[in-house]
Scaffold this motif. Structure first.
Motif, PDB file in Angstrom:
ATOM      1  N   GLU A   5      34.634   8.985  49.091  1.00  0.00           N
ATOM      2  CA  GLU A   5      34.525  10.448  48.966  1.00  0.00           C
ATOM      3  C   GLU A   5      35.571  10.980  47.993  1.00  0.00           C
ATOM      4  O   GLU A   5      35.296  11.877  47.200  1.00  0.00           O
ATOM      5  N   ALA A   6      36.768  10.430  48.035  1.00  0.00           N
ATOM      6  CA  ALA A   6      37.828  10.847  47.117  1.00  0.00           C
ATOM      7  C   ALA A   6      37.444  10.516  45.681  1.00  0.00           C
ATOM      8  O   ALA A   6      37.677  11.306  44.763  1.00  0.00           O
ATOM      9  N   LYS A   7      36.848   9.335  45.477  1.00  0.00           N
ATOM     10  CA  LYS A   7      36.407   8.957  44.130  1.00  0.00           C
ATOM     11  C   LYS A   7      35.329   9.909  43.622  1.00  0.00           C
ATOM     12  O   LYS A   7      35.332  10.327  42.472  1.00  0.00           O
ATOM     13  N   GLU A   8      34.395  10.268  44.499  1.00  0.00           N
ATOM     14  CA  GLU A   8      33.320  11.196  44.121  1.00  0.00           C
ATOM     15  C   GLU A   8      33.899  12.576  43.792  1.00  0.00           C
ATOM     16  O   GLU A   8      33.485  13.219  42.830  1.00  0.00           O
ATOM     17  N   ARG A  12      33.658  14.461  40.255  1.00  0.00           N
ATOM     18  CA  ARG A  12      33.158  15.840  40.111  1.00  0.00           C
ATOM     19  C   ARG A  12      34.186  16.709  39.393  1.00  0.00           C
ATOM     20  O   ARG A  12      33.854  17.505  38.515  1.00  0.00           O
ATOM     21  N   GLN A  13      35.437  16.567  39.760  1.00  0.00           N
ATOM     22  CA  GLN A  13      36.499  17.344  39.127  1.00  0.00           C
ATOM     23  C   GLN A  13      36.634  16.973  37.655  1.00  0.00           C
ATOM     24  O   GLN A  13      36.866  17.839  36.806  1.00  0.00           O
ATOM     25  N   GLN A  18      35.761  18.529  32.082  1.00  0.00           N
ATOM     26  CA  GLN A  18      35.111  18.323  30.788  1.00  0.00           C
ATOM     27  C   GLN A  18      34.291  19.552  30.399  1.00  0.00           C
ATOM     28  O   GLN A  18      34.309  19.989  29.248  1.00  0.00           O
ATOM     29  N   GLU A  19      33.553  20.089  31.374  1.00  0.00           N
ATOM     30  CA  GLU A  19      32.736  21.284  31.104  1.00  0.00           C
ATOM     31  C   GLU A  19      33.621  22.478  30.735  1.00  0.00           C
ATOM     32  O   GLU A  19      33.320  23.236  29.818  1.00  0.00           O
ATOM     33  N   MET A  20      34.740  22.617  31.451  1.00  0.00           N
ATOM     34  CA  MET A  20      35.661  23.710  31.137  1.00  0.00           C
ATOM     35  C   MET A  20      36.242  23.526  29.736  1.00  0.00           C
ATOM     36  O   MET A  20      36.379  24.494  28.975  1.00  0.00           O
TER      37      MET A  20
END
Length: 114
Positions: A5-8, A12-13, A18-20
């Motif tokens: 879950e931490a890797k996911e 996501r972050q 990257q999007e930001m």
């Protein structure tokens, strides 16, 4: 499972970062283009408002602002003058119609007298 879950969450972050970053680059490009357009417009205004600027002489922005104010004032005065002339023209047309009606009535009376 917690590690997964931490890797996911990290993934996501990373995607969000990257999007930001992409959005920031786009915004910086937009700001740069806006600055260029503003400077081009400023230069055009300087040339139009001041013959000295068109001749390559240094003209301050304050001088251009004053010239724009002067042009605006002259434009307003022209509109006011145009309005007065329209009113005068309308008044003269009304008087002409009255005179024309009087002439017709006079001609009719003259014809009846003959």
């Amino acid at each position: 499972q917690a590690e997964e879950e931490a890797k996911e969450a990290c993934a996501r972050q990373a995607l969000q970062l990257q999007e930001m970053g992409r959005r920031e680059r786009l915004l910086r490009g937009d700001v740069g283009r806006a600055k260029e357009q503003l400077e081009s417009f400023r230069t055009q205004v300087m040339r139009v408002c001041s013959p000295a600027a068109a001749a390559g002489k240094v003209v301050t922005e304050q001088q251009v602002i004053e010239k724009v104010r002067q042009i605006s004032k002259e434009n307003q005065q022209s509109h006011e003058r145009e309005k007065c002339l329209q009113e005068e023209l309308s008044s003269r047309c009304s008087r002409e119609k009255e005179v024309s009606a009087s002439v017709k009535a006079f001609e009719k009376s003259l014809h009846e007298l003959q």
